[in-house]
Each structure stands twice: as C-alpha cells, then as structure tokens.
Design an enzyme around this catalytic site. Structure first.
Site, mmCIF file in Angstrom:
data_model
loop_
_atom_site.group_PDB
_atom_site.id
_atom_site.type_symbol
_atom_site.label_atom_id
_atom_site.label_comp_id
_atom_site.label_asym_id
_atom_site.label_seq_id
_atom_site.Cartn_x
_atom_site.Cartn_y
_atom_site.Cartn_z
ATOM 1 N N ILE A 1 15.429 -6.720 12.534
ATOM 2 C CA ILE A 1 15.597 -8.034 11.908
ATOM 3 C C ILE A 1 16.076 -7.896 10.467
ATOM 4 O O ILE A 1 16.374 -8.883 9.794
ATOM 5 C CB ILE A 1 14.271 -8.821 12.031
ATOM 6 C CG1 ILE A 1 14.388 -10.230 11.494
ATOM 7 C CG2 ILE A 1 13.137 -8.094 11.379
ATOM 8 C CD1 ILE A 1 13.144 -11.083 11.690
ATOM 9 N N GLY A 2 16.185 -6.648 10.020
ATOM 10 C CA GLY A 2 16.622 -6.401 8.647
ATOM 11 C C GLY A 2 15.562 -5.634 7.877
ATOM 12 O O GLY A 2 15.754 -5.271 6.724
ATOM 13 N N THR A 3 14.452 -5.378 8.557
ATOM 14 C CA THR A 3 13.295 -4.760 7.911
ATOM 15 C C THR A 3 13.370 -3.246 7.889
ATOM 16 O O THR A 3 12.613 -2.609 7.175
ATOM 17 C CB THR A 3 12.027 -5.167 8.657
ATOM 18 O OG1 THR A 3 12.269 -4.970 10.061
ATOM 19 C CG2 THR A 3 11.697 -6.626 8.428
ATOM 20 N N ARG B 1 -1.100 3.860 7.869
ATOM 21 C CA ARG B 1 -0.137 4.795 7.281
ATOM 22 C C ARG B 1 1.215 4.109 7.125
ATOM 23 O O ARG B 1 1.682 3.432 8.041
ATOM 24 C CB ARG B 1 0.020 6.022 8.176
ATOM 25 C CG ARG B 1 1.093 6.977 7.671
ATOM 26 C CD ARG B 1 1.261 8.156 8.587
ATOM 27 N NE ARG B 1 0.093 9.017 8.510
ATOM 28 C CZ ARG B 1 -0.109 9.905 7.537
ATOM 29 N NH1 ARG B 1 0.785 10.040 6.595
ATOM 30 N NH2 ARG B 1 -1.185 10.650 7.532
ATOM 31 N N ILE B 2 1.805 4.277 5.969
ATOM 32 C CA ILE B 2 3.120 3.689 5.718
ATOM 33 C C ILE B 2 4.183 4.737 6.070
ATOM 34 O O ILE B 2 4.257 5.792 5.454
ATOM 35 C CB ILE B 2 3.234 3.253 4.242
ATOM 36 C CG1 ILE B 2 2.139 2.227 3.910
ATOM 37 C CG2 ILE B 2 4.620 2.670 3.961
ATOM 38 C CD1 ILE B 2 2.136 0.982 4.765
ATOM 39 N N ASN C 1 7.466 4.524 5.943
ATOM 40 C CA ASN C 1 8.600 4.580 5.010
ATOM 41 C C ASN C 1 8.250 3.745 3.775
ATOM 42 O O ASN C 1 8.436 2.536 3.755
ATOM 43 C CB ASN C 1 9.860 4.035 5.698
ATOM 44 C CG ASN C 1 11.088 4.141 4.813
ATOM 45 O OD1 ASN C 1 10.986 4.303 3.589
ATOM 46 N ND2 ASN C 1 12.254 4.056 5.432
ATOM 47 N N GLU D 1 4.724 -9.305 7.464
ATOM 48 C CA GLU D 1 4.293 -10.667 7.168
ATOM 49 C C GLU D 1 3.168 -10.774 6.153
ATOM 50 O O GLU D 1 3.060 -11.762 5.428
ATOM 51 C CB GLU D 1 3.886 -11.353 8.483
ATOM 52 C CG GLU D 1 5.112 -11.651 9.329
ATOM 53 C CD GLU D 1 4.819 -11.872 10.795
ATOM 54 O OE1 GLU D 1 4.822 -13.014 11.232
ATOM 55 O OE2 GLU D 1 4.587 -10.878 11.514
HETATM 56 MO MO1 MOS Z 1 7.513 -13.334 12.645
HETATM 57 S S1 MOS Z 1 7.049 -15.348 12.314
HETATM 58 O O1 MOS Z 1 6.506 -13.005 13.927
HETATM 59 O O2 MOS Z 1 9.168 -13.403 13.010
#
Ligand code: MOS
Length: 752
Positions: free
Chosen positions: A476-478, A641-642, A644, A718
């Site tokens: 999604i761009g993340t 754990r992160i 990245n 989120e």
């Molecule tokens: Mo998020 S609102 O689960 O795209």
C-alpha cells in the site's frame, strides 16, 4: 529494555533498509491502476446524482449519446446484469456498499452513480457525462450532525457479520459510577473524515469474452476477485485482479466500490478495455469515509485515581443501506484496569455514502474519546496524566480474562517522558511561557490490534544466484516489497538487490489484505516456510544430481547458510554457492511454497495480542494572533521486533502527521440542503502538510512478540494515529485553558 540477539547483526532483519521499489517510484516506472493502457481502450466517467435523497424520474441521454467519440451512455436499462454479492466465511466477500450500481432508481446519497459515459477519450467522456440531463423527485436529505441512535435490536448486522450492541460488560458500571467519589461524564465528537490518498481510485477493466482482468488500486485483490466473480456470475478463476502499486489507501481501498463493477460492465458491453478514474470530488461521495462519532465517556474513580467504573457509549453515522461497523470500543475493554465497565454502541442512518475503515478504524476515534477522558480526569484529580495511567495499568486483558502476549506500555511512558522532558511540565493552564509563546504539553497512550491473517507465499532460488519471492498481497506504500526482500534475503543469503519481489496479483499465492496493520506479521511465517521448502528442495537436488559435490551425501547431512551448501560435519569452509549446485544439476531453479494460518478472529485466543504506545506533544499558542502550532512530538511504540526501523519510523511519522490533521484540520462537511459533501477537494478539505509538521521523535521498544510470528514482529501501520488527537487536544487545553471535545480544534474554539 531487553535486547535480543538471536539474529546476527549482518542480518537484513532489523536494519534500516531503503525501499527496494524506490527507484521505480521516483523514475515513474512504477505502474498504478490508471497507468495501464491498452489498444482501443475507452474512458468512462460516471454521472453522480445531484440530490442525496429521492428518486431519478427522467434520464435524458440523447445529447450525450450524439456527441462525437461517445461510445455509450450506460444506465439502469442498458448496463446488463450486475448481481449482488454476499459475504462468505471469515474475511471473504466483504463489500461495504453492497447494492450493485444502478440496481434501482432510488438515490440515497449525493453523488450516487446513476449513469456512466464511455468515450474514446477522457475529455469526451467527461463532456458526455456532464451533458446527461436528469430530473428527480427529491426529498429532504438527513445529514444531521447530532447523532441519536436509531431504534435497533440488541444484535445487528454489520459488514463484518452480526455484532452485539452491548459490546463488553463486567461488574455494575452504572451503580458504581453513581457512588464513585470522583466522576467524569463527557461527550466527545469526531467528524466524518474522508480518505485522501494521492492516488485516485481507478479501474482499468479488460473483458476478453471469458476472462475479466482488472488493474485496480486495491488493498485486497483476492476479496475484490471474489466479489467481481459474484457480481458477474463468473467462476473465480475467470477473474484476475492486479495491483502492482498503490498510492496509498488508508482503508479507503480495502473493499470494492461501485465504480469497479461499472467499469467491468462497460468493458463487457463494449468489448473493449475501459478505464475509469474516480475524481477527487467523487472520492468524497462514493468511495467511503470514516463515520462521524459521538461518544459519551463516564469515568468513576477514587480520590487516589483508581478507576472504579468506565462506561463508553457511542453512536456513529452510517449510510441508508450499509452497515460498516465503526468499533470505537475496540480498545476500551482492555486498556485500563477497572472492575466495572460497559461499552455499547448505536447507529444513526444518514443520507451519506457508505462509511468504511480508515487508518485505525474504531480504535482511533475511540481512543480519542477515552484518552481525552483520562486526561480530563487527571486534571480533576490533580494527578499527573502519566501517573493516572500507571495507577490503572492492567495485569491482564480484563475484557477477555486472558494475559497479554507482550504489553510494555509503562516502559513506553517511561521512555517517552524522559525523551520529552515531561518532568519539567507545570500543570497550570498557560503556566509555561517562553519567548512570547505559551507552551502546552499533553500526552496520551495508544494501542492497536496485532494478529495474523492467513498468507501463502512462494520462493524460487535460481541458477544465477538470485531469488524470487511472490505473494498476492499488496504494497500500500508502507514498504511491503522491501520487507519481503528482507525476509527472503534473511533466509536465503541472497543480497537484497538480487531478490525479486512480486506482489499484487490474484495469480500469485493468496496473500492478505493490506489492512489491520497485519501484512508484515502475516507474511513472515509464509515466506520463511517457502524459503525452508525451497532450501530443502535444493539440498535434495544437491545429493541427487550426478557430478554434484554432495552426490553421495544424504540431505540431512547438509546445511544451508548464507546462500551456500556444505556438509555439516565438515563445516562451512568448503561451502558451495547454491547457484553452482543448480547449474551442475542443469536446473534453472528450485521452488518452495509456504503457508501460515490466521490468528485474527480466533474465538478462543490464549493471549491478548496488541501493540502499545504513547505520544507526548507540545503545542505553542500565541493568543495575540490566535496562532496554534504543534511544535514537538515524541512517540514511543511497543510493536514487537521492528524489521525495518527506517520504514517503521516512516509509518509512525506519517501517522503522527495524519494525527495533526485529525486534531486540527480534517472534517468533511455535508450541506444541509443538498446533502453534498461540500469541501470535496484538497483546498477545502485541509490535511496536514509539511508546513504543519514539527520534529517528530520516534522510538521503538524491542520486545519481540513470539505469539505473532518467529521474528516477534507486530504491525505498525495504524497505531501511530491512535491517541495522538487526545494528546494534542490536551496540550491545547494546557496552553489555552479551552477543552475542545469536538474535533477538529478550530481557531474559533480558542477565541471564546
Ligand atoms: Mo487499514 S483502515 O486496515 O487500511
């Protein structure tokens, strides 16, 4: 803080890794849904109703149809069959606006599609759409902002199944509140907010007679495929959905919208590829928004600050036909220790387009209300707001009566307070002044669910030393491309630059929706299993191929490390790169598949799994010119754990920016006469931009959560938006003395 070192420091896991797809994006080579063009492709522009409640009486398409270059004006009489879809088991068949487009002539919200112009060029299609003449029988729309729950049964149908309106209950919240020594009873309001990803919604549909192929900006290609198969009466395998890149979505692209079957139906009727781009203005009407909420919070406490009763009763608006559930109570039952609690909700129908998930659905407006109430209670008790939260920290999830898998909220507060300098706060309103500015300091905690969706992946190891990892989830761009490259590199020893990642296509192994902040956590086990299986296949090849250096060995005598094969007993000194093993066996590649099960929706979980965090916020206030700025934010996240830290920090920073918008800027206004969302453009619907953004100091704790996956990685997409609005409004109060309980904070609130 605990440091874990199971993974060597040379590992790509845990390293700040720039986006592997960055060069494609900055060079314009990344293709989004509307970047796909095909010979003979036509352009579709929908006609939206200009009333919000009533009926279409006449639709005059003659002028539009006669325009040169116009191929068709579709409407209820000539679009062909578009069937309804139904929800399947689990997370299948989800669609918020279930009514197929053009199903009847009733208009229930402003902008509802009533016709579709298709032409050789976009400009002609737009002109034709504008030339369609419509008359209506119009009733007054109801877009009232004051929400009273409609009369409804105790259990109601929602997009996600049947839901009890008494969401959570323990003890006797009413009675204990009535006799509580200290009480707070306030109502908090969050406005309708509209998703504004920069990439507009778009569909490019190709129907070749038997197969429907769609290039769509979708956060969930498999769900969309299932929905379209139902809507066009096709076998699932006859529909393919492709989403190579997304210019974000924020939840607005999770579930299908009606423009998508419209484009597909037009392609079917005309036998040509059809592209439909939803305009920015239409996105305020037809592709979802976060529901307006009105939330009453009642807190009862002892004089020492121990919560004895918590009631959270909320109402949200929804469209006339749809039943998206804005679960503001998502976090209420477990965030604090309190013996008496009740969470209920109600819904109020309005003439608005369907509501839908937006970043941190439910919990984000919910935590704005409950965290604001905690801050107000702290002020009432003259207790530091951090201290109030420490006093009420639960040992277990009291809503479910089970332990947390990993909860380190107190450590978040500790680190956040230290980094921010919270101990220097003086509680009096307007008491902190410097250089002609009044400073306000506020804070809030936050949480967001952590779980896994089902996921499948495949891995190839190839004779040129490269690897290919494929999963039908989306980026999604993340940073999903990057995370999959890191995971593949970690397991196979192939350098990041030699890992090919393929995503966003229903022809790939089934991947999860890009939602719930769950992609990373979900794909870890699937990618690891795929890699293990590819490596197992390689080791078998190594023992079986004539001329292989391992020809007379058994697979279990061999080891694979850092991309090389060796005999365990002999050590790694004589290790052979896997590419050599493949070449000697005349194999281009070996393949492995991997799969992991969902934990989300488990009816009997052993652990309560969530991420946690907190925000500390500083605002500056200049009363002379009524100028309010967010001047500093410190955010600490306990998110496992992160994988990245660079992409991770970007996620939290982006969410904090969105939180500044939520607290101070964003709201969708509906015109009372027409029912139209009137600020339906980026000039009038104001989002936070660079000039609004102060230094954001993000810290991650490092407590791997092994309930989620082997790496202990939870989601972070989120949670950064949760709690931030409550921290900002508390800082605003600290600076100005004004408690704003209806978002966004406007200058006129502060001039009172
Ligand atoms: Mo998020 S609102 O689960 O795209």
């Amino acid at each position: 803080m605990q440091a874990t070192r199971e993974i060597p420091t040379t590992s790509p896991i845990g390293r700040g890794t720039p986006r592997v797809d960055g060069p494609l994006k900055v060079s314009g080579k990344a293709q989004y849904a509307s970047d796909f063009h095909f010979p003979g492709m036509l352009y579709a522009v929908p006609v939206g109703a200009t009333i919000a409640n009533g009926r279409v009486v006449t639709l005059d398409t003659a002028a539009a149809e006669n325009m040169p270059g116009v191929r068709a004006i579709f409407h209820r009489e000539n679009i062909g069959r578009i069937f309804r879809s139904v929800q399947g088991p689990g997370f299948a068949g989800i669609m918020d606006e279930r009514r197929p487009p053009f199903e009847d002539d009733v208009v229930r919200y402003y902008g509802q599609y009533i016709a579709l112009a298709v032409a050789d060029t976009f400009e002609t299609a737009k002109a034709a759409a504008d030339a369609v003449r419509v008359t209506y029988a119009q009733d007054k729309p109801n877009v009232d902002t004051d929400l009273k729950a409609d009369d409804e049964p105790d259990v109601v149908a929602t997009t996600f199944g049947m839901v009890e309106r008494l969401e959570s209950e323990r003890g006797d919240a009413d009675a204990v509140f009535a006799r509580a020594p200290v009480k707070l009873d306030q109502t908090y309001v969050t406005p309708a907010e509209t998703h504004n990803p920069i990439e507009l919604h778009a569909t490019t549909a190709i129907w070749d007679g038997s197969t429907l192929t769609l290039y769509e900006g979708s956060q969930g290609v498999f769900n969309l495929r299932g929905i379209l198969a139902q809507m066009f009466g096709l076998p699932q395998e006859s529909v393919r959905v492709i989403t190579r890149f997304l210019g974000s979505g924020f939840g607005g692209k999770l579930w299908p919208w009606t423009h998508c079957p419209l484009a597909a139906a037009a392609a079917r009727q005309l036998g040509k590829p059809v592209q439909l781009v939803v305009s920015r203005k239409m996105m305020f009407q037809t592709t979802g928004h976060r529901a307006r909420t009105q939330q009453r919070v009642r807190l009862g406490a002892t004089a020492e600050g121990k919560l004895v009763s918590l009631q959270h009763d909320y109402v949200y608006h929804r469209s006339i036909l749809d039943a998206h559930h804005e679960d503001c109570g998502e976090a209420t039952s477990f965030q604090y220790s309190v013996p008496n609690l009740r969470v209920t909700f109600g819904r109020a129908k309005r003439n608005v387009g369907s509501t839908v998930d937006m970043r941190g659905p439910g919990a984000v407006p919910g935590l704005y209300a409950t965290e604001s109430a905690m801050n107000e209670l702290a002020e009432q008790l003259k207790i530091d707001p951090v201290r109030l939260r420490v006093i009420n920290e639960p040992r277990i999830d009291e809503g479910l009566g089970i332990p947390f898998s990993s909860r380190h909220l107190l450590e978040c507060f500790e680190l956040g307070a230290e980094k921010f300098g919270w101990s220097r706060r003086t509680p009096g309103v307007g008491s902190m002044k410097r250089d002609g500015l009044t400073f306000g300091w506020g804070m809030a905690g936050c949480t967001w669910i952590a779980a896994r969706f089902a996921a499948e992946a495949s891995m190839q190891l190839r004779d040129d030393g490269t690897a290919r990892v494929a999963c039908g989830t989306q980026d999604i761009g993340t940073g999903t491309y990057t995370i999959l490259a890191q995971l593949a590199s970690q397991k196979t020893g192939v350098p990041l630059g030699k890992v090919e990642v393929v995503l966003g296509d229903t022809s790939l192994p089934e991947g999860p929706i890009s939602g719930g902040s769950m992609v990373t956590g979900s794909v870890v086990p699937a990618v690891f299993a795929a890699a293990d299986n590819a490596i197992a296949s390689l080791l078998t090849v190594a023992t079986a191929a004539p001329g292989s250096p391992f020809e007379r060995r058994k697979a279990e005598e061999l080891a694979f490390e850092d991309g090389r094969v060796f005999v365990k007993a002999e050590g790694a000194a004589a290790a052979v790169p896997f590419a050599d093993v493949l070449r000697r066996a005349n194999l281009r590649l070996v393949t492995g598949s991997g799969k992991s099960e969902a934990t989300f929706g488990n009816p009997k979980p052993k652990f309560s799994t969530h991420s946690f965090g907190c925000h500390f916020v500083e605002v500056t206030w200049q009363p002379e010119i009524a100028r309010l700025r967010v001047s500093r934010v410190v955010t600490v996240m306990d998110a496992g754990r992160i994988l990245n830290p660079l992409a991770g920090r970007n996620q939290i920073e982006g969410a904090v920016v969105m939180g500044i918008g939520m607290a101070l800027l964003e709201h969708t206004s509906y015109d009372r006469q027409t029912g139209a969302p009137i600020n339906s453009n980026l000039a009038d619907y104001v989002v936070a931009v660079n000039a609004d953004v102060p230094p954001i100091d993000v810290h991650f704790l490092d407590f791997p959560d092994k309930e989620i996956n082997a790496l202990g990685a939870r989601g972070i997409g989120e949670i950064g938006l949760a709690g931030i609005a409550a921290a900002i409004t508390d800082a605003v109060h600290h600076a100005t003395g004004v408690r704003v309980r209806e978002l966004p904070v406007k200058i006129e609130h502060l001039l009172a």
